[in-house]
Design a protein around this motif. Structure first.
Motif, PDB file in Angstrom:
ATOM      1  N   ALA A 242      -4.366   9.930  -2.637  1.00 61.58           N
ATOM      2  CA  ALA A 242      -3.762   9.853  -3.981  1.00 61.58           C
ATOM      3  C   ALA A 242      -4.747  10.331  -5.038  1.00 61.58           C
ATOM      4  CB  ALA A 242      -3.322   8.425  -4.256  1.00 61.58           C
ATOM      5  N   ARG A 243      -6.010   9.990  -4.861  1.00 68.15           N
ATOM      6  CA  ARG A 243      -7.035  10.429  -5.809  1.00 68.15           C
ATOM      7  C   ARG A 243      -7.208  11.955  -5.748  1.00 68.15           C
ATOM      8  NH1 ARG A 243     -10.837   8.211  -3.513  1.00 68.15           N
ATOM      9  NH2 ARG A 243     -12.023   9.965  -2.688  1.00 68.15           N
ATOM     10  N   LEU A 244      -7.317  12.510  -4.549  1.00 68.21           N
ATOM     11  CA  LEU A 244      -7.538  13.946  -4.397  1.00 68.21           C
ATOM     12  C   LEU A 244      -6.329  14.755  -4.868  1.00 68.21           C
ATOM     13  CD1 LEU A 244      -9.340  14.495  -0.994  1.00 68.21           C
ATOM     14  CD2 LEU A 244     -10.310  14.490  -3.267  1.00 68.21           C
ATOM     15  N   LEU A 245      -5.140  14.269  -4.532  1.00 69.74           N
ATOM     16  CA  LEU A 245      -3.905  15.011  -4.837  1.00 69.74           C
ATOM     17  C   LEU A 245      -3.361  14.721  -6.215  1.00 69.74           C
ATOM     18  CD1 LEU A 245      -2.161  14.501  -1.374  1.00 69.74           C
ATOM     19  CD2 LEU A 245      -3.224  16.618  -2.206  1.00 69.74           C
TER      20      LEU A 245
ATOM     21  N   ILE B 135       0.843  -1.190   0.000  1.00 65.31           N
ATOM     22  CA  ILE B 135       0.000   0.000   0.000  1.00 65.31           C
ATOM     23  C   ILE B 135       0.880   1.241   0.000  1.00 65.31           C
ATOM     24  CG2 ILE B 135      -1.780   1.272   1.268  1.00 65.31           C
ATOM     25  CD1 ILE B 135      -2.704  -1.426   0.152  1.00 65.31           C
ATOM     26  N   ARG B 136       0.622   2.163  -0.914  1.00 67.08           N
ATOM     27  CA  ARG B 136       1.305   3.456  -0.866  1.00 67.08           C
ATOM     28  C   ARG B 136       0.560   4.360   0.107  1.00 67.08           C
ATOM     29  NH1 ARG B 136       2.155   7.468  -5.985  1.00 67.08           N
ATOM     30  NH2 ARG B 136      -0.105   7.163  -6.067  1.00 67.08           N
ATOM     31  N   THR B 137       1.239   4.776   1.151  1.00 64.60           N
ATOM     32  CA  THR B 137       0.625   5.577   2.200  1.00 64.60           C
ATOM     33  C   THR B 137       0.905   7.055   1.970  1.00 64.60           C
ATOM     34  OG1 THR B 137       2.576   5.338   3.608  1.00 64.60           O
ATOM     35  CG2 THR B 137       0.822   3.703   3.862  1.00 64.60           C
TER      36      THR B 137
ATOM     37  N   LEU C  10      -8.594  10.689   5.157  1.00 68.35           N
ATOM     38  CA  LEU C  10      -7.216  10.653   4.697  1.00 68.35           C
ATOM     39  C   LEU C  10      -6.299  10.594   5.913  1.00 68.35           C
ATOM     40  CD1 LEU C  10      -9.026  12.146   2.510  1.00 68.35           C
ATOM     41  CD2 LEU C  10      -6.924  13.291   1.795  1.00 68.35           C
ATOM     42  N   MET C  11      -5.238   9.832   5.819  1.00 65.68           N
ATOM     43  CA  MET C  11      -4.307   9.746   6.936  1.00 65.68           C
ATOM     44  C   MET C  11      -3.628  11.094   7.164  1.00 65.68           C
ATOM     45  SD  MET C  11      -1.146   7.107   7.585  1.00 65.68           S
ATOM     46  CE  MET C  11      -0.208   7.690   6.173  1.00 65.68           C
ATOM     47  N   GLY C  12      -3.528  11.493   8.429  1.00 58.54           N
ATOM     48  CA  GLY C  12      -2.846  12.729   8.782  1.00 58.54           C
ATOM     49  C   GLY C  12      -1.994  12.541  10.022  1.00 58.54           C
ATOM     50  N   THR C  13      -0.879  13.273  10.090  1.00 54.14           N
ATOM     51  CA  THR C  13       0.028  13.155  11.230  1.00 54.14           C
ATOM     52  C   THR C  13       0.173  14.438  12.049  1.00 54.14           C
ATOM     53  OG1 THR C  13       1.989  13.785   9.949  1.00 54.14           O
ATOM     54  CG2 THR C  13       1.390  11.433   9.993  1.00 54.14           C
ATOM     55  N   ASP C  14      -0.079  15.615  11.422  1.00 54.56           N
ATOM     56  CA  ASP C  14       0.210  16.900  12.070  1.00 54.56           C
ATOM     57  C   ASP C  14       1.704  17.057  12.339  1.00 54.56           C
ATOM     58  OD1 ASP C  14      -0.379  19.401  12.997  1.00 54.56           O
ATOM     59  OD2 ASP C  14      -1.681  18.758  14.624  1.00 54.56           O
ATOM     60  N   TYR C  15       2.525  16.394  11.537  1.00 53.68           N
ATOM     61  CA  TYR C  15       3.973  16.467  11.692  1.00 53.68           C
ATOM     62  C   TYR C  15       4.417  17.923  11.615  1.00 53.68           C
ATOM     63  CZ  TYR C  15       8.928  15.553  10.903  1.00 53.68           C
ATOM     64  OH  TYR C  15      10.295  15.522  11.019  1.00 53.68           O
ATOM     65  N   PRO C  16       5.324  18.381  12.472  1.00 51.58           N
ATOM     66  CA  PRO C  16       6.128  17.650  13.453  1.00 51.58           C
ATOM     67  C   PRO C  16       5.663  17.855  14.893  1.00 51.58           C
ATOM     68  CG  PRO C  16       7.135  19.738  13.049  1.00 51.58           C
ATOM     69  CD  PRO C  16       5.832  19.744  12.276  1.00 51.58           C
TER      70      PRO C  16
END
Length: 365
Positions: free
Chosen positions: A360-363, A49-51, A323-329
């Motif tokens: 990936a679809r949205l971007l 899976i491409r994350t 959509l996966m999000g991290t709020d990095y850093p």
């Protein structure tokens, strides 16, 4: 004027003398110290899976010189005026890539939280051009790992529309990040219609990120970091509610809005809005759809911190909208992939979509 002259001097110098915090634009040509990190590859039922992380922050301190004296109204000032960025592990691209590799993130969308809404038009024009071009250069150095989200001056909606179009068409950026309000004005205001029309026309992703909720600040003082923990989700909740009830989402049904932090409190309590429309239509005037139906028109990152909360978000909005999000850093999660993998009652296809397929679809990856 001194700040503007310094800004133009820095801009003319290109990369010379720049220290790019968070985005890691320290030196695009610098070799990686210590060699490449071991990259976690994510698979579901034997399928790679491409994350994709939709929610990564970056800052360009030299751009800050232009607007150092502006009232930015939140804690970015302390971030930029100190070395706090270093403690957050964001001073160079190698550290950012190492974190991504460890967490199993293949691609990260990077953006700059808007702190320039009090800037005049000339300053805002120069600032945004500088930031977007430097961000595009960074993305171009690692096109397989990063995509960029443009900065725009929302306080000038027609200029914001121009900046978004330039960012998407000329620089290859995939959308933009905006705050949940603009100098106290709601994003649903008709004044912002030119921007929303352009975003819809371009198919650009508009990532709404809160900047705390200053109107509630007297009650959010004290222990608990409440201005962030409560204020940020509240800011997003109010913004999305206005976009629903003021008809913005009806006027621009094709716009691609992604809300940070799981959309705040709205998905968790949207049924109350539905109930208000049904029981008190004089104050909750009906829209083209029930309020809860608009959740299927919006997108949300996965930062809701528990499997039960993520499952509820998926039940309300649909797995196709997450959509996966991290709020990095900023350290809110170090297990974004496992957060999705461990959420119960999702199919393999739904997990794959939330981990990267939806983004990936949205971007347009």
């Amino acid at each position: 004027m001194d700040g503007r002259r310094q800004f133009l001097k820095n801009a003319a110098a290109g990369f010379g003398g720049l220290m790019f915090a968070n985005c890691g634009l320290q030196s695009l040509a610098a070799p990686q110290a210590g060699g490449p990190s071991r990259r976690r590859e994510v698979s579901i039922s034997g399928r790679r899976i491409r994350t994709v992380d939709i929610h990564g922050h970056c800052l360009i301190p030299d751009a800050w010189n232009l607007i150092r004296n502006l009232d930015i109204g939140y804690d970015l000032r302390s971030t930029l005026d100190s070395s706090r960025g270093k403690s957050l592990n964001v001073t160079n691209v190698d550290e950012r890539l190492q974190s991504m590799d460890t967490q199993g993130i293949d691609v990260q969308a990077v953006s700059i939280s808007p702190y320039w809404y009090s800037a005049g038009m000339d300053v805002a024009r120069e600032l945004i051009k500088f930031q977007n071009e430097k961000l595009a250069e960074f993305i171009g150095s690692h096109p397989d790992r990063f995509v960029g989200m443009a900065s725009i001056a929302m306080q000038y909606p027609f200029l914001a529309a121009e900046q978004l179009e330039d960012g998407v068409k000329r620089l290859g950026l995939r959308g933009c990040m905006i705050a949940a309000s603009v100098n106290g004005e709601e994003l649903s205001s008709p004044r912002f219609h030119p921007f929303w029309a352009k975003a819809e026309e371009l198919g650009a992703v508009v990532f709404i990120h809160p900047q705390t909720f200053p109107l509630a600040s007297p009650r959010l003082r004290g222990n608990g970091y409440l201005d962030n923990v409560i204020g940020n989700p509240l800011d997003t909740t109010v913004a999305l509610s206005h976009l629903i009830f003021e008809g913005t989402l009806d006027r621009f049904p094709g716009v691609k809005i992604c809300a940070a932090h799981g959309g705040g409190y709205l998905p968790s309590y949207i049924a109350r809005s539905d109930q208000c429309v049904q029981m008190r239509p004089n104050v909750c005037k009906p829209t083209e759809k029930m309020p809860s139906e608009y959740l299927r028109q919006l997108y949300f990152d996965s930062l809701v911190f528990s499997p039960e909360a993520l499952h509820h978000l998926a039940a309300e909005a649909g797995p196709s909208q997450i959509l996966m999000g991290t709020d990095y850093p900023y350290g809110w999660t170090d297990e974004p992939v496992d957060h999705i993998l461990k959420t119960p009652n999702l199919s393999d296809d739904e997990r794959a979509a939330m981990l990267g397929g939806n983004a990936a679809r949205l971007l347009r990856l």
